[in-house]
Design a protein around this motif. Sequence first.
Motif, PDB file in Angstrom:
ATOM      1  N   GLY A  77       0.929  -1.243  -0.042  1.00  0.00           N
ATOM      2  CA  GLY A  77       0.045  -0.228  -0.047  1.00  0.00           C
ATOM      3  C   GLY A  77       0.785   1.469   0.146  1.00  0.00           C
ATOM      4  N   TRP A  78       0.194   2.350  -0.511  1.00  0.00           N
ATOM      5  CA  TRP A  78       0.930   3.601  -0.361  1.00  0.00           C
ATOM      6  C   TRP A  78       0.928   4.141   1.045  1.00  0.00           C
ATOM      7  CZ3 TRP A  78      -0.079   6.873  -5.259  1.00  0.00           C
ATOM      8  CH2 TRP A  78       0.187   6.085  -6.458  1.00  0.00           C
ATOM      9  N   THR A  79       1.972   3.630   1.758  1.00  0.00           N
ATOM     10  CA  THR A  79       1.547   3.921   3.147  1.00  0.00           C
ATOM     11  C   THR A  79       1.529   5.272   3.751  1.00  0.00           C
ATOM     12  OG1 THR A  79       4.235   3.727   3.438  1.00  0.00           O
ATOM     13  CG2 THR A  79       2.667   1.632   3.704  1.00  0.00           C
ATOM     14  N   GLU A  80       2.409   6.103   2.967  1.00  0.00           N
ATOM     15  CA  GLU A  80       2.483   7.669   3.447  1.00  0.00           C
ATOM     16  C   GLU A  80       0.905   8.274   3.240  1.00  0.00           C
ATOM     17  OE1 GLU A  80       4.569  11.842   2.444  1.00  0.00           O
ATOM     18  OE2 GLU A  80       5.768   9.972   2.227  1.00  0.00           O
ATOM     19  N   SER A  81       0.471   7.933   2.131  1.00  0.00           N
ATOM     20  CA  SER A  81      -1.136   8.345   2.128  1.00  0.00           C
ATOM     21  C   SER A  81      -2.130   7.767   3.004  1.00  0.00           C
ATOM     22  CB  SER A  81      -1.472   7.823   0.607  1.00  0.00           C
ATOM     23  OG  SER A  81      -0.664   8.428  -0.520  1.00  0.00           O
ATOM     24  N   GLY A  82      -1.726   6.361   3.453  1.00  0.00           N
ATOM     25  CA  GLY A  82      -2.720   5.686   4.495  1.00  0.00           C
ATOM     26  C   GLY A  82      -2.366   6.590   5.844  1.00  0.00           C
ATOM     27  N   ARG A  83      -1.239   6.907   5.941  1.00  0.00           N
ATOM     28  CA  ARG A  83      -0.624   7.823   7.203  1.00  0.00           C
ATOM     29  C   ARG A  83      -1.508   8.950   7.365  1.00  0.00           C
ATOM     30  NH1 ARG A  83       3.556  10.876   8.581  1.00  0.00           N
ATOM     31  NH2 ARG A  83       4.459  10.431   6.802  1.00  0.00           N
ATOM     32  N   HIS A  84      -1.347   9.586   6.451  1.00  0.00           N
ATOM     33  CA  HIS A  84      -2.306  10.916   6.107  1.00  0.00           C
ATOM     34  C   HIS A  84      -3.761  10.599   6.459  1.00  0.00           C
ATOM     35  CE1 HIS A  84       0.939  13.841   4.883  1.00  0.00           C
ATOM     36  NE2 HIS A  84       1.726  12.948   5.295  1.00  0.00           N
ATOM     37  N   LEU A  85      -4.120   9.828   5.569  1.00  0.00           N
ATOM     38  CA  LEU A  85      -5.589   9.559   5.649  1.00  0.00           C
ATOM     39  C   LEU A  85      -6.097   9.161   7.291  1.00  0.00           C
ATOM     40  CD1 LEU A  85      -8.471   9.017   4.626  1.00  0.00           C
ATOM     41  CD2 LEU A  85      -7.782   6.735   4.037  1.00  0.00           C
TER      42      LEU A  85
ATOM     43  N   GLY B  26       3.144   2.046  -9.581  1.00  0.00           N
ATOM     44  CA  GLY B  26       3.281   1.859  -8.644  1.00  0.00           C
ATOM     45  C   GLY B  26       4.586   2.856  -8.123  1.00  0.00           C
ATOM     46  N   MET B  27       4.593   3.210  -6.796  1.00  0.00           N
ATOM     47  CA  MET B  27       5.603   3.816  -5.970  1.00  0.00           C
ATOM     48  C   MET B  27       6.270   3.136  -4.735  1.00  0.00           C
ATOM     49  SD  MET B  27       5.510   7.764  -4.608  1.00  0.00           S
ATOM     50  CE  MET B  27       4.801   7.167  -3.123  1.00  0.00           C
ATOM     51  N   PRO B  28       7.457   2.885  -4.686  1.00  0.00           N
ATOM     52  CA  PRO B  28       8.673   3.613  -5.392  1.00  0.00           C
ATOM     53  C   PRO B  28       8.969   2.764  -6.604  1.00  0.00           C
ATOM     54  CG  PRO B  28       9.279   2.361  -3.616  1.00  0.00           C
ATOM     55  CD  PRO B  28       7.919   2.407  -3.439  1.00  0.00           C
TER      56      PRO B  28
ATOM     57  N   PRO C 213       3.808  12.442  -6.599  1.00  0.00           N
ATOM     58  CA  PRO C 213       4.835  13.506  -6.229  1.00  0.00           C
ATOM     59  C   PRO C 213       4.431  14.437  -5.211  1.00  0.00           C
ATOM     60  CG  PRO C 213       4.524  13.538  -8.594  1.00  0.00           C
ATOM     61  CD  PRO C 213       3.373  12.800  -8.086  1.00  0.00           C
ATOM     62  N   GLU C 214       3.299  14.174  -4.615  1.00  0.00           N
ATOM     63  CA  GLU C 214       2.848  15.219  -3.230  1.00  0.00           C
ATOM     64  C   GLU C 214       3.611  14.421  -2.055  1.00  0.00           C
ATOM     65  OE1 GLU C 214      -0.821  17.312  -1.414  1.00  0.00           O
ATOM     66  OE2 GLU C 214      -1.316  15.463  -2.287  1.00  0.00           O
ATOM     67  N   THR C 215       4.153  13.172  -2.136  1.00  0.00           N
ATOM     68  CA  THR C 215       4.627  12.678  -0.994  1.00  0.00           C
ATOM     69  C   THR C 215       5.878  13.079  -0.774  1.00  0.00           C
ATOM     70  OG1 THR C 215       5.127  10.555  -2.065  1.00  0.00           O
ATOM     71  CG2 THR C 215       2.800  10.820  -1.355  1.00  0.00           C
ATOM     72  N   ALA C 216       6.184  13.038   0.652  1.00  0.00           N
ATOM     73  CA  ALA C 216       7.746  13.301   1.046  1.00  0.00           C
ATOM     74  C   ALA C 216       8.502  11.960   0.666  1.00  0.00           C
ATOM     75  CB  ALA C 216       7.720  13.272   2.596  1.00  0.00           C
ATOM     76  N   GLU C 217       7.870  10.803   0.524  1.00  0.00           N
ATOM     77  CA  GLU C 217       8.574   9.856  -0.023  1.00  0.00           C
ATOM     78  C   GLU C 217       9.414   9.857  -1.409  1.00  0.00           C
ATOM     79  OE1 GLU C 217       7.927   4.941  -0.705  1.00  0.00           O
ATOM     80  OE2 GLU C 217       6.244   6.275  -0.325  1.00  0.00           O
TER      81      GLU C 217
ATOM     82  N   GLY D 274      14.883  13.509  -4.952  1.00  0.00           N
ATOM     83  CA  GLY D 274      15.480  14.880  -4.664  1.00  0.00           C
ATOM     84  C   GLY D 274      14.828  15.707  -5.939  1.00  0.00           C
ATOM     85  N   PRO D 275      15.785  16.650  -6.605  1.00  0.00           N
ATOM     86  CA  PRO D 275      15.330  17.414  -7.385  1.00  0.00           C
ATOM     87  C   PRO D 275      14.681  16.953  -8.723  1.00  0.00           C
ATOM     88  CG  PRO D 275      17.444  18.427  -6.715  1.00  0.00           C
ATOM     89  CD  PRO D 275      17.228  16.650  -5.991  1.00  0.00           C
ATOM     90  N   ASP D 276      15.096  15.766  -8.965  1.00  0.00           N
ATOM     91  CA  ASP D 276      14.490  15.069 -10.073  1.00  0.00           C
ATOM     92  C   ASP D 276      12.856  14.699  -9.925  1.00  0.00           C
ATOM     93  OD1 ASP D 276      16.575  15.016 -11.763  1.00  0.00           O
ATOM     94  OD2 ASP D 276      17.132  12.940 -11.091  1.00  0.00           O
ATOM     95  N   GLY D 277      12.427  14.763  -8.737  1.00  0.00           N
ATOM     96  CA  GLY D 277      11.094  14.607  -8.456  1.00  0.00           C
ATOM     97  C   GLY D 277      10.126  15.952  -8.469  1.00  0.00           C
ATOM     98  N   ALA D 278      10.964  16.855  -8.853  1.00  0.00           N
ATOM     99  CA  ALA D 278       9.908  18.394  -8.979  1.00  0.00           C
ATOM    100  C   ALA D 278       9.748  18.549 -10.456  1.00  0.00           C
ATOM    101  CB  ALA D 278      10.720  19.391  -8.641  1.00  0.00           C
ATOM    102  N   GLY D 279       8.720  19.266 -10.722  1.00  0.00           N
ATOM    103  CA  GLY D 279       8.313  19.675 -12.150  1.00  0.00           C
ATOM    104  C   GLY D 279       7.164  18.681 -12.573  1.00  0.00           C
ATOM    105  N   ILE D 280       6.714  17.628 -11.965  1.00  0.00           N
ATOM    106  CA  ILE D 280       5.966  16.695 -12.272  1.00  0.00           C
ATOM    107  C   ILE D 280       4.402  16.804 -11.875  1.00  0.00           C
ATOM    108  CG2 ILE D 280       5.658  14.153 -12.304  1.00  0.00           C
ATOM    109  CD1 ILE D 280       8.743  13.724 -11.880  1.00  0.00           C
TER     110      ILE D 280
END
Length: 377
Positions: free
Chosen positions: A37-45, A221-223, A251-255, A261-267
């Motif tokens: 599961g996308w655990t970070e999203s689960g934690r925020h939910l 999926g991610m990662p 891309p919203e997640t801290a994970e 890093g910078p490659d994850g921006a602009g998506i």
Amino acid sequence: MNTPPSSPSPSPSPSGAEHPDRTPVRVGALVPLTRPGWTESGRHLLAGLELAVHEVNDGGGIGGRPLELVVRDTAADPGRAAAAVDELAGLGVAAVVGEYHSVVARAAAARADALGVPFLCSSAVLDALTEETTEWVARVAPAQSHGWRIYGDFLLGAGRHRIAVATQPSVYWATGTRLLRDHLAPHGGTVVELDAGALTPEALCDALVDHGATALLLLVGMPEPAVPLVRAVRADRRLPEILIGAPAGQPETAEWMAALGPDGAGIPFLRYLPEQLGPLGERVRARLRERIGEAPSFVAFEGWDTVTVLAEALRSHGTDRAAIAASWPYLAVEGTRGPIRFSRPSALTVWQWAWAPVQVADRDPAAPDRFRILHTG
């Protein structure tokens, strides 16, 4: 399909008089807390659900009875979610809330409908949440067809007409691909599918060049495999102008940022927030940040809104399951992202908030901790 008794307007049935011992009103919560599961999203939910329960209880609960959340980890497993609904129904919960993954929520909705348990879905967007029309299921997240068409409008406005999608087998990804293709085709847009399971990241880059793609959407999926795909495309000198997108919100997640890093921006990705939160939204955002220890994602707001809506149903119509299910079209609740009412938009089988605000946003390449709003709908 388990059909509740019809009523033009469910009558209130305050629970306090029926339960002088102030026993808790139990509500089941489905949340992805472990992999895959996308655990970070689960934690925020879960943080949003729990904060709202805390605030309901601070305000006197449900007719003097405390609200109690009974949490079950779905781990993105549809079978596990269906079994959890069975268990929660046996425990006597008044309703079930939550879930992030669409295919998991679909399995939970089917069981809830079969058992006659109200299910208020927080975050899953698949249009066909149930196969047939049901009175038992409602949803605060927008349907996939609504959000992904807005994403399609963003692509067209950005001049991106030759779209490649890196995809994996899933009804959610397949539906997203079809929605985009159907929306873009009348405007001269094309969509080619690339199998992320069959192609290495390098081979996928070759395919992007061969097809002359102007955008690559990560319907994966991610990662894995999203992170290595982004790295490969960013490093390929043949693809300096290609737009990488991720409609599902990775891309919203801290994970995401920790991995890329910078490659994850602009998506660009979809998120369900207004351009500016009102006073209620700002207050809840501050409390969520304290609870989570970081900026809350839109999923946390969905969790808070879910419990707040259900609490209003419980207060106004009682804790009987059929009365809760019959109450959906009569509720009017101020949520963190606007007034929430339920209706039945065309072709949907569940009660739907039409609609939560929709943004296409990304992380600013100049300051990746900051989000930019690129398009609204």
